[in-house]
Design an enzyme around this catalytic site. Structure first.
Site, mmCIF file in Angstrom:
data_model
loop_
_atom_site.group_PDB
_atom_site.id
_atom_site.type_symbol
_atom_site.label_atom_id
_atom_site.label_comp_id
_atom_site.label_asym_id
_atom_site.label_seq_id
_atom_site.Cartn_x
_atom_site.Cartn_y
_atom_site.Cartn_z
ATOM 1 N N LEU A 63 -2.991 11.299 5.555
ATOM 2 C CA LEU A 63 -3.181 12.554 6.288
ATOM 3 C C LEU A 63 -2.168 13.614 5.879
ATOM 4 C CD1 LEU A 63 -4.108 11.135 9.815
ATOM 5 C CD2 LEU A 63 -5.594 11.677 7.878
ATOM 6 N N ASN A 94 3.077 7.386 3.499
ATOM 7 C CA ASN A 94 3.699 7.987 2.301
ATOM 8 C C ASN A 94 3.747 9.503 2.415
ATOM 9 O OD1 ASN A 94 0.912 8.228 2.011
ATOM 10 N ND2 ASN A 94 1.024 8.255 -0.227
ATOM 11 N N ASP A 151 2.498 1.670 0.804
ATOM 12 C CA ASP A 151 1.354 2.079 -0.022
ATOM 13 C C ASP A 151 1.619 3.316 -0.876
ATOM 14 O OD1 ASP A 151 -1.392 2.073 -0.936
ATOM 15 O OD2 ASP A 151 -1.618 3.848 0.304
ATOM 16 N N HIS A 178 0.196 -2.705 -1.414
ATOM 17 C CA HIS A 178 -0.462 -2.022 -2.535
ATOM 18 C C HIS A 178 -0.135 -2.869 -3.758
ATOM 19 C CE1 HIS A 178 -1.190 1.863 -5.010
ATOM 20 N NE2 HIS A 178 -0.948 0.895 -5.871
ATOM 21 N N ASN A 277 -5.431 5.448 -7.930
ATOM 22 C CA ASN A 277 -4.753 4.162 -8.070
ATOM 23 C C ASN A 277 -5.115 3.244 -6.923
ATOM 24 O OD1 ASN A 277 -3.352 4.854 -10.366
ATOM 25 N ND2 ASN A 277 -1.519 5.459 -9.277
ATOM 26 N N ASP A 304 -8.959 4.881 1.709
ATOM 27 C CA ASP A 304 -7.875 5.397 0.863
ATOM 28 C C ASP A 304 -8.062 6.902 0.639
ATOM 29 O OD1 ASP A 304 -5.578 5.553 -0.603
ATOM 30 O OD2 ASP A 304 -6.301 4.415 -2.325
ATOM 31 N N HIS A 308 -5.747 16.055 -2.159
ATOM 32 C CA HIS A 308 -4.787 16.767 -3.013
ATOM 33 C C HIS A 308 -5.219 18.219 -3.112
ATOM 34 C CE1 HIS A 308 -2.406 13.374 -4.346
ATOM 35 N NE2 HIS A 308 -3.512 12.681 -4.528
#
Lengths: 434, 326
Positions: A63, A94, A151, A178, A277, A304, A308
């Protein structure tokens, strides 16, 4: 609060599907049965030909808040989730800073309280996701955090991973890995194979995933702590997981919509929209991922969802960041893979992820309602009405996400969320956010 | 594609034999320009070529810019290096800026594989010439290598290269030695030689061969010495230690002793064999200094032939009209 009747749909249970109406009042299901009377003033949702089941639960949503608000916020990610039929999502840690402290976790949870769906938080396993020092897992668990993961990064050091598993076990929480060995993945930008070789892009081999999965299965065997594997993409890793589960190791696993439906050849024009990834794989691995979902070797589909900002995906393939959007198209893609199998569809998208994230009724939860349950009176009304037959075309122009990096632009999809109900409120109706 | 006329040059693997021969033949017609007192023809007068090098490269850049100037094109030379990347400008924005200045073609060198193809999508009306993209392709190097070989073979037979088409490549045995895995030159050379009809084999340490070599149209020379004895063309690749590929072999000394063209190995070459290297040479690594200066070495000709090949590529892509237009 709204009173609501979902009429004429196929109610999907744990094992079977029955035609029934669902009556919702004050945030909970009050009755389920054939030809219920329409209560005075109730909103009626026509579910003719649709599946009615527990709202989807996403174990894996980036998010981006705090730190990456140009790409997504908790609020915008939650709207994307609602359109996709999700009633609860787990925010990945992350962020910048990482969710490795009570302060940051509390901040994200507070944003989540104003969001259109329930937002749970995953904490980092290690401080700063650097793989060195354990994050305050007990403090975070007291806040209601039930999943921990670095992750985006792997816990590369086997001793740190072992220590984290030992520490986490008595807390009643689950770690999620991950699985990509950093040295084998190297600076790779796409799957290692003939396509990467032709394109001159450095490869990221399935071997990187296999090695960490094999290692972590041994760590689980020794520690007895539960472990969840994120976004598995390799045939060999799936075979290892299948064997370990047959032995009774406490392993759960997820696969993503993109690893189910896209092939490494999508990278053939250097469009970084398809950079992710673990990377999109070759035919053999894609087939194994699909097979694993159909046979129940993996528990859940998780998106996932990785927004971006457009300018970052406009860079050259090797410089662009990894990740694809997932929340708004996931259900249709799972429907495409599973075919006409509503029981497994709701198992993979709702019931099993809710169990893994400890979001079901009876789980100790912090301020969140119950998800992934049965459609019976008394349950919290977190529901989705999904039309499995309608076809539509995905478009990056009509997304709720702030970002536009969907790899499905222009693809014909089968199955669409008609309504999403969160705590008895209709947040999506006729496919539109309310 | 059967011609690069009016198109882009991004990947030699997409070109037919006719398309490659057309470039070689066109380059032949430009060779004599270099011997004139006034080294210029007006073929691209009034046209603008942008030279955009994101990666340091002296010889390729000078070669392209010389070629453009000999064709009377105006050259916009942008000293990009990595500065605008550091300032955060995306490739797309940089290209848009240059396009706004009014250009006919862009010559692009970029460290990222695929950069030229991406740029061709951003500016569909501008001709894009790939001057090397990451590990992917270096098409003008492949063309000039084929051109150099064809001239040398024709010269020995006392015939004009022009008019020989691809006939001199029929059955020609080419061995490419060194870091095949990370080499854009290897990919373009293999495309050119194989398309023209040569038999190509590759040799190098196993860590520097691609994993999917079985799918490449080449043989693997497991015995380098035997391959050298049978080859007509020995093409050495630069070991790009500056990019960390030295870590794929135990030491440069061991690389040289196993796959370098040492004087002892060079003694195995057939008298008519030629030695090539795209430069810059690591003397003492890929080949002994003395070997680089042997008469069989075509390394100096490769540099000289870069100009007429790049003139041909610029001329055909910019001025050459497509079949539909003609």
């Amino acid at each position: 609060m709204t009173e609501l009747l979902i009429r004429g749909g196929w109610v999907v249970g744990e094992a079977a599907t029955v035609r029934a109406d669902v009556h919702v009042r004050d945030g909970a299901i009050v009755s389920v049965g054939e030809d219920l009377d329409v209560p005075t003033g109730a909103l009626v949702i026509d579910a003719e030909g649709c599946w009615v089941g527990p709202g989807f639960v996403d174990l894996h949503a980036h998010l981006r808040e705090p730190g990456g608000e140009a790409a997504e916020t908790v609020a915008s990610g939650a709207r994307a989730a609602a359109v996709g039929g999700f009633t609860a999502i787990v925010a990945m840690p992350n962020t910048e800073p990482a969710i490795d402290s009570v302060d940051t976790a509390s901040y994200v949870l507070s944003r989540g309280r104003h969001a259109v769906v329930d937002v749970a938080v995953a904490g980092a396993i290690t401080v700063g996701r650097r793989g060195e020092h354990l994050a305050p897992m007990a403090e975070l668990a007291a806040l209601g955090v039930r999943l921990f993961t670095d992750d985006g990064a792997v816990v590369q050091d086997a001793a740190v991973m072992r220590r984290a598993l030992v520490y986490a076990r008595p807390l009643g929480v689950r770690l999620a890995q991950h699985a990509e060995d950093a040295s084998l993945a190297g600076p790779g930008h796409m799957n290692e194979g003939p396509v990467s070789s032709r394109l001159g892009l450095i490869g990221r081999p399935t071997l990187a995933e296999d090695v960490i999965v094999a290692r972590d299965l041994e760590l689980v065997r020794v520690t007895g702590a539960p472990l969840h594997f994120l976004h598995l993409s390799s045939a060999r890793a799936l075979a290892l997981v299948e064997a370990a589960r047959a032995e009774g190791l406490p392993i759960t696993a997820e696969v993503t919509p993109h690893h189910l439906t896209l092939h490494e050849s999508a990278c053939g024009t250097y469009d970084a929209t398809f950079k992710v990834n673990p990377p999109l794989r070759g035919t053999r691995d894609v087939d194994a991922v699909r097979d694993a979902l159909r046979r129940g070797v993996v528990d859940a589909v998780a998106t996932d969802h990785a927004p971006h900002a457009p300018e970052t995906k406009d860079r050259s393939f090797d410089e662009a960041p990894s990740g694809v959007l997932g929340l708004e198209h996931a259900a249709a893609l799972v429907n495409e893979v599973l075919g006409d199998d509503p029981v497994r569809f709701f198992a993979a998208l709702s019931r099993q992820p809710a169990r893994i994230a400890q979001l079901r009724g009876g789980d100790a939860r912090a301020g969140l309602s119950a998800h992934g349950g049965s459609i019976v009176p008394g349950e919290d009304a977190n529901l989705v009405v999904f039309d499995p037959a309608t076809t539509w075309v995905a478009s990056r122009e009509i997304l709720q996400s702030r970002a536009r990096n969907t790899p499905y632009h222009g693809r014909q999809l089968r199955g669409r969320v008609r309504a999403t109900v969160v705590r008895g409120e209709v947040v999506v109706h006729e496919g539109e956010l309310q | 594609m059967d011609t690069i006329r009016g198109g882009n040059l991004i990947d030699l693997g997409t070109l037919s034999r006719d398309a490659i021969v057309e470039v070689l033949d066109t380059a032949e017609s430009f060779v004599e320009v270099a011997s004139r007192t006034v080294k210029k023809v007006p073929a691209l007068s009034g046209r603008v070529v942008a030279s955009l090098f994101y990666e340091e490269s002296t010889r390729t850049r000078l070669s392209f810019e010389t070629a453009a100037k000999r064709l009377s094109a105006d050259v916009l030379s942008l000293a990009v290096a990595s500065s605008s990347v550091k300032k955060g400008e995306s490739l797309r924005d940089t290209i848009a800026t240059i396009e706004a200045l009014g250009i006919d073609a862009v010559v692009l060198r970029h460290r990222s594989s695929g950069a030229a193809e991406q740029v061709s999508r951003y500016v569909p009306h501008v001709r894009v010439i790939n001057a090397g993209d990451g590990l992917h392709q270096h098409p003008t190097q492949g063309l000039l290598d084929a051109f150099t070989v064809r001239r040398a073979l024709a010269g020995r037979r006392g015939v004009e290269a022009l008019g020989t088409g691809a006939s001199l490549f029929e059955g020609l045995r080419v061995v490419i030695v060194g870091d095949i895995r990370h080499s854009r030159v290897a990919r373009s050379d293999i495309d050119a030689y194989v398309t023209l009809g040569a038999r190509v084999s590759v040799a190098g340490p196993a860590t520097l061969l691609p994993d999917d070599l079985d799918d490449w149209p080449v043989e693997v020379a497991t015995d380098l010495d035997a391959a050298l004895e049978q080859s007509d063309v020995v093409s050495l690749l630069r070991l790009q230690t500056e990019r960390g590929t030295g870590a794929f072999v135990p030491s440069l000394r061991e690389f040289t002793s196993t796959f370098g063209l040492t004087e002892e190995r060079a003694a195995r070459l057939r008298p008519e064999a030629v030695v090539m290297h795209p430069g810059p040479i690591n003397r003492g690594v890929e080949l002994d200094s003395a070997v680089a200066d042997l008469p069989s070495s075509l390394i100096a000709q490769q540099v000289a032939n870069g100009v007429p090949i790049r003139m041909a590529v610029l001329y055909l892509t910019i001025a050459g009209r497509t079949k539909e237009e003609r």
